[in-house]
Scaffold this motif. Structure first.
Motif, PDB file in Angstrom:
ATOM      1  N   GLU A 358       6.814  -5.250  -2.943  1.00  0.00           N
ATOM      2  CA  GLU A 358       5.407  -5.666  -2.562  1.00  0.00           C
ATOM      3  C   GLU A 358       5.093  -6.014  -0.879  1.00  0.00           C
ATOM      4  OE1 GLU A 358       3.881  -9.436  -4.081  1.00  0.00           O
ATOM      5  OE2 GLU A 358       3.156  -8.197  -5.794  1.00  0.00           O
ATOM      6  N   SER A 359       6.200  -6.172  -0.610  1.00  0.00           N
ATOM      7  CA  SER A 359       6.236  -6.456   1.111  1.00  0.00           C
ATOM      8  C   SER A 359       6.107  -5.168   2.104  1.00  0.00           C
ATOM      9  CB  SER A 359       7.500  -7.166   1.655  1.00  0.00           C
ATOM     10  OG  SER A 359       7.554  -8.407   0.998  1.00  0.00           O
ATOM     11  N   ASN A 360       6.751  -4.126   1.651  1.00  0.00           N
ATOM     12  CA  ASN A 360       6.768  -2.992   2.751  1.00  0.00           C
ATOM     13  C   ASN A 360       6.355  -1.659   1.936  1.00  0.00           C
ATOM     14  OD1 ASN A 360       7.665  -4.397   4.878  1.00  0.00           O
ATOM     15  ND2 ASN A 360       9.529  -4.118   4.575  1.00  0.00           N
ATOM     16  N   GLY A 361       5.725  -1.810   0.833  1.00  0.00           N
ATOM     17  CA  GLY A 361       5.178  -0.705   0.171  1.00  0.00           C
ATOM     18  C   GLY A 361       3.645  -0.444   0.611  1.00  0.00           C
ATOM     19  N   LYS A 362       3.532  -0.012   1.928  1.00  0.00           N
ATOM     20  CA  LYS A 362       2.096  -0.033   2.633  1.00  0.00           C
ATOM     21  C   LYS A 362       2.106   1.266   3.347  1.00  0.00           C
ATOM     22  CE  LYS A 362       1.981  -4.614   1.634  1.00  0.00           C
ATOM     23  NZ  LYS A 362       2.427  -5.873   2.336  1.00  0.00           N
ATOM     24  N   TYR A 363       0.824   1.942   3.277  1.00  0.00           N
ATOM     25  CA  TYR A 363       1.042   2.970   4.169  1.00  0.00           C
ATOM     26  C   TYR A 363      -0.186   2.939   5.343  1.00  0.00           C
ATOM     27  CZ  TYR A 363      -3.169   3.997   1.255  1.00  0.00           C
ATOM     28  OH  TYR A 363      -4.254   3.863   0.460  1.00  0.00           O
ATOM     29  N   PRO A 377      11.322   1.688   0.963  1.00  0.00           N
ATOM     30  CA  PRO A 377      12.000   2.730  -0.001  1.00  0.00           C
ATOM     31  C   PRO A 377      12.178   1.810  -1.294  1.00  0.00           C
ATOM     32  CG  PRO A 377      13.523   1.497   1.448  1.00  0.00           C
ATOM     33  CD  PRO A 377      12.426   1.122   2.140  1.00  0.00           C
ATOM     34  N   ILE A 378      12.275   2.640  -2.318  1.00  0.00           N
ATOM     35  CA  ILE A 378      12.201   2.191  -3.840  1.00  0.00           C
ATOM     36  C   ILE A 378      13.545   1.483  -4.042  1.00  0.00           C
ATOM     37  CG2 ILE A 378      12.422   2.673  -6.282  1.00  0.00           C
ATOM     38  CD1 ILE A 378      11.060   5.371  -4.968  1.00  0.00           C
ATOM     39  N   TYR A 379      13.595   0.245  -4.277  1.00  0.00           N
ATOM     40  CA  TYR A 379      14.773  -0.712  -4.603  1.00  0.00           C
ATOM     41  C   TYR A 379      14.886  -0.666  -6.198  1.00  0.00           C
ATOM     42  CZ  TYR A 379      15.562  -2.195   0.114  1.00  0.00           C
ATOM     43  OH  TYR A 379      16.267  -2.443   1.391  1.00  0.00           O
ATOM     44  N   TRP A 380      16.189  -0.679  -6.464  1.00  0.00           N
ATOM     45  CA  TRP A 380      16.439  -0.658  -7.893  1.00  0.00           C
ATOM     46  C   TRP A 380      18.076  -0.913  -8.070  1.00  0.00           C
ATOM     47  CZ3 TRP A 380      19.778   3.452  -9.960  1.00  0.00           C
ATOM     48  CH2 TRP A 380      20.047   4.547  -9.040  1.00  0.00           C
ATOM     49  N   TYR A 489      11.538  -8.101   6.670  1.00  0.00           N
ATOM     50  CA  TYR A 489      10.674  -8.457   7.843  1.00  0.00           C
ATOM     51  C   TYR A 489      11.085  -7.465   8.943  1.00  0.00           C
ATOM     52  CZ  TYR A 489       8.075 -10.869  11.480  1.00  0.00           C
ATOM     53  OH  TYR A 489       7.139 -11.278  12.636  1.00  0.00           O
ATOM     54  N   THR A 490      12.267  -7.265   9.367  1.00  0.00           N
ATOM     55  CA  THR A 490      12.790  -6.439  10.646  1.00  0.00           C
ATOM     56  C   THR A 490      12.244  -5.041  10.178  1.00  0.00           C
ATOM     57  OG1 THR A 490      14.938  -7.504  10.576  1.00  0.00           O
ATOM     58  CG2 THR A 490      14.963  -5.347  11.296  1.00  0.00           C
ATOM     59  N   GLN A 491      12.093  -4.532   9.013  1.00  0.00           N
ATOM     60  CA  GLN A 491      11.644  -3.155   8.608  1.00  0.00           C
ATOM     61  C   GLN A 491      10.102  -3.116   8.779  1.00  0.00           C
ATOM     62  OE1 GLN A 491      13.670  -1.403   4.960  1.00  0.00           O
ATOM     63  NE2 GLN A 491      14.781  -3.496   5.108  1.00  0.00           N
ATOM     64  N   GLY A 492       9.729  -4.218   8.230  1.00  0.00           N
ATOM     65  CA  GLY A 492       8.148  -4.080   8.344  1.00  0.00           C
ATOM     66  C   GLY A 492       7.819  -4.129   9.904  1.00  0.00           C
ATOM     67  N   VAL A 493       8.179  -5.045  10.700  1.00  0.00           N
ATOM     68  CA  VAL A 493       7.907  -4.922  11.991  1.00  0.00           C
ATOM     69  C   VAL A 493       7.929  -3.507  12.758  1.00  0.00           C
ATOM     70  CG1 VAL A 493       8.598  -5.963  14.339  1.00  0.00           C
ATOM     71  CG2 VAL A 493       8.459  -7.207  12.443  1.00  0.00           C
ATOM     72  N   ILE A 494       9.313  -2.917  12.456  1.00  0.00           N
ATOM     73  CA  ILE A 494       9.418  -1.673  12.985  1.00  0.00           C
ATOM     74  C   ILE A 494       8.442  -0.634  12.324  1.00  0.00           C
ATOM     75  CG2 ILE A 494      11.361   0.272  13.258  1.00  0.00           C
ATOM     76  CD1 ILE A 494      13.127  -1.694  13.762  1.00  0.00           C
ATOM     77  N   ILE A 497       4.076  -2.283   9.960  1.00  0.00           N
ATOM     78  CA  ILE A 497       3.041  -2.566   8.761  1.00  0.00           C
ATOM     79  C   ILE A 497       3.111  -4.191   8.487  1.00  0.00           C
ATOM     80  CG2 ILE A 497       2.951  -0.417   7.675  1.00  0.00           C
ATOM     81  CD1 ILE A 497       5.354  -1.611   5.985  1.00  0.00           C
ATOM     82  N   GLY A 498       2.212  -4.822   7.680  1.00  0.00           N
ATOM     83  CA  GLY A 498       2.362  -6.165   7.548  1.00  0.00           C
ATOM     84  C   GLY A 498       2.908  -6.695   6.003  1.00  0.00           C
ATOM     85  N   PRO A 499       4.071  -7.064   6.224  1.00  0.00           N
ATOM     86  CA  PRO A 499       5.075  -7.317   4.969  1.00  0.00           C
ATOM     87  C   PRO A 499       4.590  -8.583   4.069  1.00  0.00           C
ATOM     88  CG  PRO A 499       6.401  -7.414   6.929  1.00  0.00           C
ATOM     89  CD  PRO A 499       4.889  -7.664   7.239  1.00  0.00           C
ATOM     90  N   PHE A 500       3.382  -9.374   4.529  1.00  0.00           N
ATOM     91  CA  PHE A 500       3.142 -10.451   3.709  1.00  0.00           C
ATOM     92  C   PHE A 500       1.826 -10.747   2.922  1.00  0.00           C
ATOM     93  CE2 PHE A 500       5.746 -11.472   7.510  1.00  0.00           C
ATOM     94  CZ  PHE A 500       7.308 -11.769   6.714  1.00  0.00           C
ATOM     95  N   ASP A 501       1.112  -9.298   2.897  1.00  0.00           N
ATOM     96  CA  ASP A 501      -0.054  -9.331   2.067  1.00  0.00           C
ATOM     97  C   ASP A 501       0.278  -8.617   1.106  1.00  0.00           C
ATOM     98  OD1 ASP A 501      -0.243  -6.802   2.984  1.00  0.00           O
ATOM     99  OD2 ASP A 501      -2.043  -7.252   4.319  1.00  0.00           O
ATOM    100  N   GLN A 502      -0.664  -8.217  -0.093  1.00  0.00           N
ATOM    101  CA  GLN A 502      -0.291  -7.537  -1.257  1.00  0.00           C
ATOM    102  C   GLN A 502      -1.478  -6.846  -1.875  1.00  0.00           C
ATOM    103  OE1 GLN A 502       1.120 -10.816  -1.124  1.00  0.00           O
ATOM    104  NE2 GLN A 502      -1.103 -11.466  -1.771  1.00  0.00           N
TER     105      GLN A 502
END
Ligand code: F6P
Length: 545
Positions: A358-363, A377-380, A489-494, A497-502
């Motif tokens: 939900e954080s980093n699933g953004k295009y 990536p898909i976490y499972w 957050y580290t990944q979102g910054v790189i 993208i914004g990891p905190f909305d949905q």
């Protein structure tokens, strides 16, 4: 309008990593380990009681140094500071992102809109503590004078997954005289099964919802109220003794009929998936007690401090985030398998799915461009060793690259014969097998007939991290969750993208609201969907009894 940032692919470090990837595609972990006998002793880092061995990734010192250059060029240090300072880094909702304030010690100062929020956090913690002590000590009585023995948390997404995961993870520390249930799905079965053996006179509902408008939670809360009233002779006054709320929305809580004196507050600067250590953790505190809950917060805080202050090359969340970028964007991995060798962590992968996806699933980047690289990536995952007997086949011999996060503990919470050593041997063996595999020569040397050899070869070269700790305590759980939060957050910054909305969850919600009346009042509604949806609705209307 946010300022435009330099496109990720135009950064010097990104370009250098693109070049570097060409060499990296020739490497095998077997050779990397053979060339450097100390690799396993070097490529690791430790903080807040967690030891991270990342040596079984397809990297060299040069890869690491390029990834750290990428972090620097992306302004990660400033971004970390901006979060801790309370800047409105959730730009599309114009909010600060301060889950770190939820675990800041008393006396710390984090200012939002000119106000230090830490005293408010501790006031709520104190209120939760007093309430927990009354319930756990049997001093809070239900409407008929009986003590509360059952706690049902009603919530969904971040208002459910954190509480469930923490309850399961810390079950060893829970008060076994209390029964805990979690209701999230709007599928009525969830509520019915959770309550069918409970006595309403001894049951407390915690309605947990940041917004207090979520369809599933409000529907379940209404059913809970009806169930309670039916069980207690329809006395409205019973609601006050059997319902409490956790929310940011006092108005809606009160409109539902819950006295705001029985509301535990949190704030819009806490994202749902970052809220298990806010009042959303009330069920956790009731289960494990206030002292253990505070130990959980202390673990989170230790990892926060580490994330904020440790140099990137020793910084666990930064390293994990960068390795994920390397595997995802440069080696082509599309998923991450999270494999806890600890049965108590059985809900941890499900919890991480919301946190990460939900954080980093953004295009779309923060400045509104469509990305031209992969993001989250898909976490499972599943706990080991169960997964070994189902999907590990694909990780070992399938055609996809699946980096794994193994999580293991030196000491079990409830020792039983030699179970724990067998468990540990398995986690170590899996990481070893994935990295080094088994060559055709080795297979042949075992006397395998030629035709069978290809089937029994393990290519290896499959990357993994191993997170290792002493034992699963509340403090360690806090550190572990914070590790993933900050890695996200580290990944979102790189990825910019914004990891905190949905926003991606909104459309389906709106469409469902439109469809509900069309299902229940068949004749009066003209259907104006696409032909597939119309057809399915008509079929439902026919089948409905
Ligand atoms: O639909 C997604 C979501 O908004 C999540 O982000 C959140 O955790 C969940 O729904 C529940 O929201 P609330 O706590 O407001 O009921």
């Amino acid at each position: 309008m946010p300022a435009k940032s330099k496109p990720l692919k135009s950064l010097r470090a990104w370009k250098a990593l693109e070049m570097h990837r060409k060499t990296a595609s020739q490497w095998h972990l077997r050779d990397l380990f053979a060339k450097d006998s100390k690799r396993g002793n070097r490529l690791n880092a430790e903080a807040a009681g967690l030891f991270l061995d990342y040596s079984k990734n397809r990297i060299t010192d040069e890869t690491l140094s390029l990834l750290i250059k990428l972090a620097n060029e992306s302004g990660l240090k400033a971004a970390i500071e901006a979060m801790f300072r309370g800047d409105r880094i959730n730009r599309t909702e114009n909010r600060s992102v301060l889950h770190v304030a939820l675990r800041a010690p008393k006396g710390a100062s984090i200012v939002v809109d000119g106000k230090n929020v830490v005293p408010d956090v501790h006031a709520v913690l104190d209120k939760m503590t007093a309430f927990s002590e009354r319930i756990r000590g049997g001093r809070w009585k239900g409407f008929t004078g009986k003590r509360i023995r059952n706690i049902v948390n009603i919530g969904i997404g971040g208002s459910d997954l954190g509480p469930v995961m923490a309850y399961e993870a810390l079950r060893h520390y829970t008060d076994r005289n209390l029964t805990f249930r979690f209701v999230s799905n709007v599928d009525g079965i969830d509520f019915v099964e959770a309550t069918c053996d409970l006595n309403p006179a001894e049951t407390l509902f915690i309605v947990s919802s940041k917004t207090f408008t979520t369809q599933e939670t409000m529907t379940n809360a209404q059913s809970a109220r009806a169930w309670l009233l039916k069980g207690l002779g329809g006395k409205e006054k019973a609601v006050a003794k059997h319902f409490v709320a956790v929310s940011t929305n006092a108005e809606k809580v009160s409109a539902f009929g819950i006295d705001t004196a029985n509301m535990f507050e949190f704030w819009d600067w806490v994202g749902g998936r970052y809220s298990m250590d806010s009042a959303i953790g009330l069920s956790t505190m009731l289960a494990i007690g206030p002292d253990n809950f505070r130990a959980l917060l202390a673990g989170f805080h230790k990892m926060d401090k580490h994330f904020r202050t440790a140099p990137f090359e020793k910084n666990l969340p930064v390293l994990m985030g960068l390795l994920s970028i390397w595997n995802n964007n440069f080696l082509g991995a599309e998923t991450v398998a999270v494999l806890p060798y600890e049965q108590y962590l059985k809900r941890f992968p499900a919890y991480l799915q919301q946190l990460t996806m939900e954080s980093n699933g953004k295009y779309v980047t923060l400045d509104g461009r469509h990305v031209n690289y992969s993001t989250g990536p898909i976490y499972w995952g599943e706990p080991g060793t169960n997964g070994q007997h189902s999907f590990y086949q694909l990780i070992h011999q399938g055609t996809r690259l699946i980096p794994c996060d193994f999580i293991a503990f030196a000491n079990p919470l409830t020792p039983l014969g030699d179970h724990h050593e067998i468990l540990l041997a398995n986690v170590l063996a899996q990481a070893e097998a994935l990295a080094f595999g088994k060559t055709a020569d080795e297979v042949r040397a075992e006397g395998t007939p030629d035709w069978l050899v290809p089937h029994r070869v393990f290519e290896g070269n499959r990357p993994s991290n191993t997170i290792f700790a002493d034992r699963l305590t509340p403090e360690i759980l806090g550190a572990l969750v914070a590790l993933y939060e900050h890695s996200v957050y580290t990944q979102g910054v790189i990825w910019q993208i914004g990891p905190f909305d949905q926003w991606g969850v909104e459309l389906g919600k709106v469409l469902a609201k439109r469809i509900v009346p069309e299902l229940s009042t068949a004749k009066t509604h003209r259907l104006q969907h696409d032909s597939s949806t119309n057809n399915l609705i008509r079929r439902y209307r026919k089948l409905k009894q």
